[in-house]
Design a protein around this motif. Structure first.
Motif, short mmCIF file in Angstrom:
data_model
loop_
_atom_site.label_atom_id
_atom_site.label_comp_id
_atom_site.label_asym_id
_atom_site.label_seq_id
_atom_site.Cartn_x
_atom_site.Cartn_y
_atom_site.Cartn_z
N UNK A 211 0.83 -1.21 0.00
CA UNK A 211 0.00 0.00 0.00
C UNK A 211 0.86 1.25 0.00
N UNK A 212 1.95 1.25 0.76
CA UNK A 212 2.83 2.41 0.80
C UNK A 212 3.41 2.69 -0.58
N UNK A 213 3.76 1.65 -1.28
CA UNK A 213 4.32 1.83 -2.62
C UNK A 213 3.25 2.27 -3.61
N UNK A 214 2.04 1.74 -3.45
CA UNK A 214 0.99 2.00 -4.43
C UNK A 214 0.33 3.37 -4.27
N UNK A 215 0.14 3.80 -3.03
CA UNK A 215 -0.68 5.00 -2.82
C UNK A 215 -0.26 5.78 -1.58
N UNK A 216 1.00 6.23 -1.49
CA UNK A 216 1.47 6.88 -0.26
C UNK A 216 0.71 8.16 0.10
N UNK A 217 0.14 8.83 -0.88
CA UNK A 217 -0.58 10.07 -0.61
C UNK A 217 -2.05 9.83 -0.31
N UNK A 218 -2.46 8.56 -0.21
CA UNK A 218 -3.85 8.24 0.10
C UNK A 218 -3.95 7.32 1.31
N UNK A 219 -2.94 7.37 2.18
CA UNK A 219 -2.90 6.52 3.37
C UNK A 219 -2.94 7.36 4.63
N UNK A 250 11.30 8.60 6.27
CA UNK A 250 10.73 9.57 7.21
C UNK A 250 9.74 10.51 6.53
N UNK A 251 10.04 10.90 5.30
CA UNK A 251 9.16 11.84 4.60
C UNK A 251 7.81 11.19 4.31
N UNK A 252 7.82 9.91 3.95
CA UNK A 252 6.56 9.22 3.69
C UNK A 252 5.77 9.04 4.98
N UNK A 253 6.45 8.68 6.06
CA UNK A 253 5.78 8.56 7.35
C UNK A 253 5.12 9.87 7.75
N UNK A 254 5.81 10.97 7.55
CA UNK A 254 5.25 12.28 7.91
C UNK A 254 4.02 12.59 7.07
N UNK A 255 4.07 12.21 5.81
CA UNK A 255 2.90 12.44 4.95
C UNK A 255 1.70 11.67 5.50
N UNK A 256 1.93 10.42 5.88
CA UNK A 256 0.84 9.56 6.36
C UNK A 256 0.31 10.03 7.71
N UNK A 258 0.72 13.27 9.04
CA UNK A 258 0.42 14.70 9.17
C UNK A 258 -0.40 15.21 7.99
N UNK A 259 0.19 15.19 6.81
CA UNK A 259 -0.45 15.83 5.65
C UNK A 259 -1.72 15.12 5.22
N UNK A 260 -1.65 13.81 5.05
CA UNK A 260 -2.81 13.08 4.56
C UNK A 260 -4.03 13.21 5.47
N UNK A 261 -3.90 13.00 6.79
CA UNK A 261 -5.08 13.16 7.64
C UNK A 261 -5.60 14.59 7.67
N UNK A 262 -4.72 15.57 7.53
CA UNK A 262 -5.19 16.96 7.49
C UNK A 262 -6.10 17.16 6.29
N UNK A 263 -5.72 16.59 5.15
CA UNK A 263 -6.55 16.71 3.94
C UNK A 263 -7.86 15.94 4.09
#
Length: 269
Positions: A211-219, A250-256, A258-263
């Motif tokens: 899932x991380x590889x397929x859709x990191x910005x949707x997790x 680390x950047x992907x973890x932060x996206x998952x 911080x950024x993704x749940x904010x959106x």
């Protein structure tokens, strides 16, 4: 600010319906604040547990206690909910509705309710959270493609580990995610693991990484606290550490976190 995107709150003050035997002790807001302090999360998404049926008062109250700036909720509803009740829930921080249909035993709602309610909550900008089996995702693919609201698939879409990303449900959910219509929660590794906590749920790692590889910005990530299915409760800090193992970045973890749940949930960025 890191977000725990899937927890449940239990408070006896709101226990007016449902299965009282399934009530969880020591799982109120004060108890969860200690978890937040331990794992360093400042935001949270509270999902109404099945013991409350379609009464979401416990979740709305928890949002109030934790502060609506940093807390959101996912409700359980049936089609007779009024527009006024929906407006009040929105004001109280609810941003989605959940359909736990992976087993009839835990279902407070039914498949026939999904589309009618999805149309109503889509007008509010809410999402539809689906705790379905992978087989149910395949069976109801046409419904998913018609869905007017954003979809959130619980617990890695419950893909069977022996099939993993080769299961037809993986492609269905991935296409919806690629189209900007779906999200996946990286949560509840114990729900599908055969090796268990002793072996760090290692058999779940390939699926989580897929899932991380397929859709990191949707997790998004969730602890699933207080882990009601588990006799041996996992440490929440360990579960957060697993995310780092799954992402290896680390950047992907932060996206998952911080950024993704904010959106998804409407937190300030």
């Amino acid at each position: 600010m890191n977000c725990d995107s899937h927890i449940h709150i239990y408070d006896r003050a709101f226990l007016t319906q449902g299965d009282a035997a399934a009530f969880q002790e020591n799982a109120d807001v004060d108890a969860y604040r200690k978890v937040q302090a331990k794992i360093g999360t400042g935001r949270v998404v509270i999902v109404t547990p099945r013991v409350y049926g379609t009464d979401n008062a416990v979740t709305v109250d928890a949002i109030r206690q934790l502060g609506i700036d940093n807390a959101r909720g996912v409700a359980v509803l049936n089609p007779d909910v009024t527009d006024g009740e929906l407006a009040a829930l929105h004001q109280g921080g609810i941003r989605g509705i959940r359909f736990t249909l992976y087993t009839a035993k835990n279902a407070a709602v039914g498949f026939e309710m999904v589309e009618p309610l999805a149309h109503r909550v889509a007008e509010l900008g809410w999402h539809v959270q689906l705790h379905w089996t992978a087989e149910q995702i395949v069976e109801h693919q046409a419904m998913l493609e018609r869905m007017p609201a954003t979809m959130v698939f619980d617990h890695r879409a419950r893909l069977p580990l022996e099939a993993g990303e080769h299961h037809a449900a993986f492609d269905i959910v991935r296409r919806l995610a690629d189209a900007g219509r779906a999200w996946v929660k990286l949560s509840g590794p114990y729900l599908d693991s055969a090796v268990g906590l002793k072996h760090r749920y290692a058999d779940v790692t390939p699926m989580a990484r897929a899932w991380v590889q397929a859709a990191p910005e949707r997790l998004v990530w969730g602890s699933d606290w207080p882990h009601v299915t588990e006799t041996e409760k996992p440490d929440d800090a360990f579960l957060l550490d697993l995310l780092a193992e799954w992402t290896e970045d680390d950047a992907t973890s932060e996206h998952i976190l911080v950024t993704n749940p904010a959106v998804l949930y409407g937190f300030a960025l």
